[in-house]
Write a protein that holds these residues in place. Structure first.
Motif, PDB file in Angstrom:
ATOM      1  N   LYS A  42      44.671  38.960  35.077  1.00 53.73           N
ATOM      2  CA  LYS A  42      45.909  39.406  35.711  1.00 53.73           C
ATOM      3  C   LYS A  42      45.892  39.214  37.220  1.00 53.73           C
ATOM      4  O   LYS A  42      46.953  39.183  37.841  1.00 53.73           O
ATOM      5  CB  LYS A  42      46.159  40.882  35.379  1.00 53.73           C
ATOM      6  CG  LYS A  42      46.314  41.165  33.901  1.00 53.73           C
ATOM      7  CD  LYS A  42      46.550  42.643  33.649  1.00 53.73           C
ATOM      8  CE  LYS A  42      46.683  42.923  32.152  1.00 53.73           C
ATOM      9  NZ  LYS A  42      46.897  44.376  31.884  1.00 53.73           N
ATOM     10  N   THR A  43      44.732  39.124  37.816  1.00 46.76           N
ATOM     11  CA  THR A  43      44.636  38.952  39.259  1.00 46.76           C
ATOM     12  C   THR A  43      44.365  37.485  39.597  1.00 46.76           C
ATOM     13  O   THR A  43      43.984  36.683  38.732  1.00 46.76           O
ATOM     14  CB  THR A  43      43.511  39.823  39.832  1.00 46.76           C
ATOM     15  OG1 THR A  43      42.260  39.433  39.235  1.00 46.76           O
ATOM     16  CG2 THR A  43      43.760  41.288  39.533  1.00 46.76           C
ATOM     17  N   ILE A  44      44.543  37.156  40.869  1.00 49.38           N
ATOM     18  CA  ILE A  44      44.299  35.774  41.316  1.00 49.38           C
ATOM     19  C   ILE A  44      42.825  35.427  41.173  1.00 49.38           C
ATOM     20  O   ILE A  44      42.470  34.317  40.745  1.00 49.38           O
ATOM     21  CB  ILE A  44      44.759  35.609  42.780  1.00 49.38           C
ATOM     22  CG1 ILE A  44      46.268  35.841  42.891  1.00 49.38           C
ATOM     23  CG2 ILE A  44      44.400  34.215  43.305  1.00 49.38           C
ATOM     24  CD1 ILE A  44      46.798  35.795  44.305  1.00 49.38           C
ATOM     25  N   LEU A  45      41.952  36.397  41.518  1.00 48.16           N
ATOM     26  CA  LEU A  45      40.517  36.150  41.378  1.00 48.16           C
ATOM     27  C   LEU A  45      40.136  35.943  39.925  1.00 48.16           C
ATOM     28  O   LEU A  45      39.311  35.070  39.606  1.00 48.16           O
ATOM     29  CB  LEU A  45      39.736  37.326  41.978  1.00 48.16           C
ATOM     30  CG  LEU A  45      38.211  37.231  41.937  1.00 48.16           C
ATOM     31  CD1 LEU A  45      37.733  36.018  42.724  1.00 48.16           C
ATOM     32  CD2 LEU A  45      37.587  38.511  42.481  1.00 48.16           C
ATOM     33  N   GLY A  46      40.718  36.724  39.022  1.00 50.49           N
ATOM     34  CA  GLY A  46      40.429  36.564  37.603  1.00 50.49           C
ATOM     35  C   GLY A  46      40.866  35.218  37.065  1.00 50.49           C
ATOM     36  O   GLY A  46      40.179  34.606  36.236  1.00 50.49           O
ATOM     37  N   ILE A  60      31.760  35.196  44.966  1.00 51.64           N
ATOM     38  CA  ILE A  60      32.838  36.174  45.184  1.00 51.64           C
ATOM     39  C   ILE A  60      32.492  37.095  46.347  1.00 51.64           C
ATOM     40  O   ILE A  60      33.343  37.393  47.201  1.00 51.64           O
ATOM     41  CB  ILE A  60      33.084  36.988  43.897  1.00 51.64           C
ATOM     42  CG1 ILE A  60      33.558  36.073  42.767  1.00 51.64           C
ATOM     43  CG2 ILE A  60      34.117  38.083  44.147  1.00 51.64           C
ATOM     44  CD1 ILE A  60      33.732  36.781  41.452  1.00 51.64           C
ATOM     45  N   LEU A  61      31.234  37.537  46.419  1.00 52.32           N
ATOM     46  CA  LEU A  61      30.829  38.438  47.492  1.00 52.32           C
ATOM     47  C   LEU A  61      30.839  37.739  48.849  1.00 52.32           C
ATOM     48  O   LEU A  61      31.168  38.359  49.866  1.00 52.32           O
ATOM     49  CB  LEU A  61      29.435  39.005  47.191  1.00 52.32           C
ATOM     50  CG  LEU A  61      29.325  39.853  45.920  1.00 52.32           C
ATOM     51  CD1 LEU A  61      27.888  40.298  45.709  1.00 52.32           C
ATOM     52  CD2 LEU A  61      30.239  41.065  45.991  1.00 52.32           C
ATOM     53  N   GLU A  62      30.473  36.468  48.884  1.00 56.84           N
ATOM     54  CA  GLU A  62      30.501  35.732  50.142  1.00 56.84           C
ATOM     55  C   GLU A  62      31.922  35.556  50.666  1.00 56.84           C
ATOM     56  O   GLU A  62      32.161  35.576  51.877  1.00 56.84           O
ATOM     57  CB  GLU A  62      29.837  34.366  49.960  1.00 56.84           C
ATOM     58  CG  GLU A  62      28.327  34.444  49.759  1.00 56.84           C
ATOM     59  CD  GLU A  62      27.723  33.083  49.483  1.00 56.84           C
ATOM     60  OE1 GLU A  62      28.503  32.092  49.429  1.00 56.84           O
ATOM     61  OE2 GLU A  62      26.495  33.004  49.322  1.00 56.84           O
ATOM     62  N   GLN A  63      32.874  35.392  49.765  1.00 57.83           N
ATOM     63  CA  GLN A  63      34.268  35.236  50.172  1.00 57.83           C
ATOM     64  C   GLN A  63      34.939  36.579  50.461  1.00 57.83           C
ATOM     65  O   GLN A  63      36.076  36.601  50.931  1.00 57.83           O
ATOM     66  CB  GLN A  63      35.048  34.496  49.079  1.00 57.83           C
ATOM     67  CG  GLN A  63      34.573  33.068  48.842  1.00 57.83           C
ATOM     68  CD  GLN A  63      35.329  32.393  47.723  1.00 57.83           C
ATOM     69  OE1 GLN A  63      36.225  32.984  47.111  1.00 57.83           O
ATOM     70  NE2 GLN A  63      34.979  31.142  47.430  1.00 57.83           N
ATOM     71  N   GLY A  64      34.239  37.679  50.169  1.00 59.07           N
ATOM     72  CA  GLY A  64      34.821  39.010  50.391  1.00 59.07           C
ATOM     73  C   GLY A  64      35.845  39.401  49.356  1.00 59.07           C
ATOM     74  O   GLY A  64      36.730  40.224  49.637  1.00 59.07           O
TER      75      GLY A  64
END
Length: 231
Positions: A42-46, A60-64
């Motif tokens: 549902k999210t852009i990251l997902g 993901i953690l490096e991009q914040g």
């Protein structure tokens, strides 16, 4: 009419239970678990993770980025295991009387450098465990393993690379590197959390109200997160 001691016609004999009741000798049918529904991001990251644009949690953690779906962790870490660490009862007096709720603490790890801990509360134990399981997946963090012991000095990833210290509530926990083959010098529940994280050898010291598993688990997770942030 039947003979004395035989009971009325249609009734079972004494000790055999009522008619239609399942006998202890018959095997009970086990309910098969329901198949898990496919994950729909549902999210852009997902959507990026589902399409293959992002392939690791470290990226993901490096991009914040902020993880808001448990399906992201399941997609990136399919070998993740979940385990119920502690359960309890919360009782509270209200104007309508005494209310009882259940709480559960669940740990998620793959025994190879990833660990997450979550807590859930509900009026039903099953729902509380499901909430804690979902929260544990959202809190999964990478852990840097290494060998920081001067007694060992090997290149294998079996302990922490340096001394770390974490605090949760009144509980303060320190994890020190240990030589290979020593094992985990820790209590039962703390030992299990370290095993899920992937540690095989380590010294630990704990101070404060360690029986409270909520504070203890937070302190352990804060300790192990420092290996990635500081390392």
């Amino acid at each position: 009419q039947g003979r004395p001691g035989q009971g009325r016609p249609g009734q079972g004999r004494p000790g055999q239970g009522r008619p239609g009741q399942r006998s202890d000798d018959r095997p009970r049918r086990r309910r098969e678990p329901k198949p898990e529904a496919p994950w729909i991001p549902k999210t852009i990251l997902g959507k990026k993770v589902n399409s293959g644009e992002i392939t690791s949690l470290e990226e993901i953690l490096e991009q914040g980025g902020r993880i808001q779906e448990a399906g992201i962790i399941k997609k990136l870490l399919p070998d993740l295991k979940t385990e119920v660490v502690d359960v309890g009862i919360i009782q509270k007096m209200t104007s309508n009387g005494q209310s009882t709720r259940f709480k559960a603490i669940v740990a998620a790890g793959n025994e190879n450098g990833y660990l997450g801990i979550g807590q859930g509360k509900s009026k039903q134990m099953r729902i509380a465990i499901e909430k804690a399981n979902n929260q544990a997946l959202l809190n999964v963090s990478p852990i840097k393993l290494g060998c920081g012991s001067w007694e060992c000095r090997c290149d294998k990833k079996h302990s922490v690379p340096f001394k770390v210290r974490g605090k949760g509530g009144s509980v303060v926990i320190e994890i020190l590197p240990a030589p290979r083959g020593l094992g985990l010098v820790a209590g039962g529940k703390i030992r299990r959390l370290l095993e899920l994280a992937g540690l095989k050898d380590a010294y630990t010291t704990a101070k404060g109200s360690t029986p409270t598993m909520n504070s203890t688990s937070k302190a352990v997770l804060q300790c192990l997160r420092q290996t990635f942030s500081q390392g």
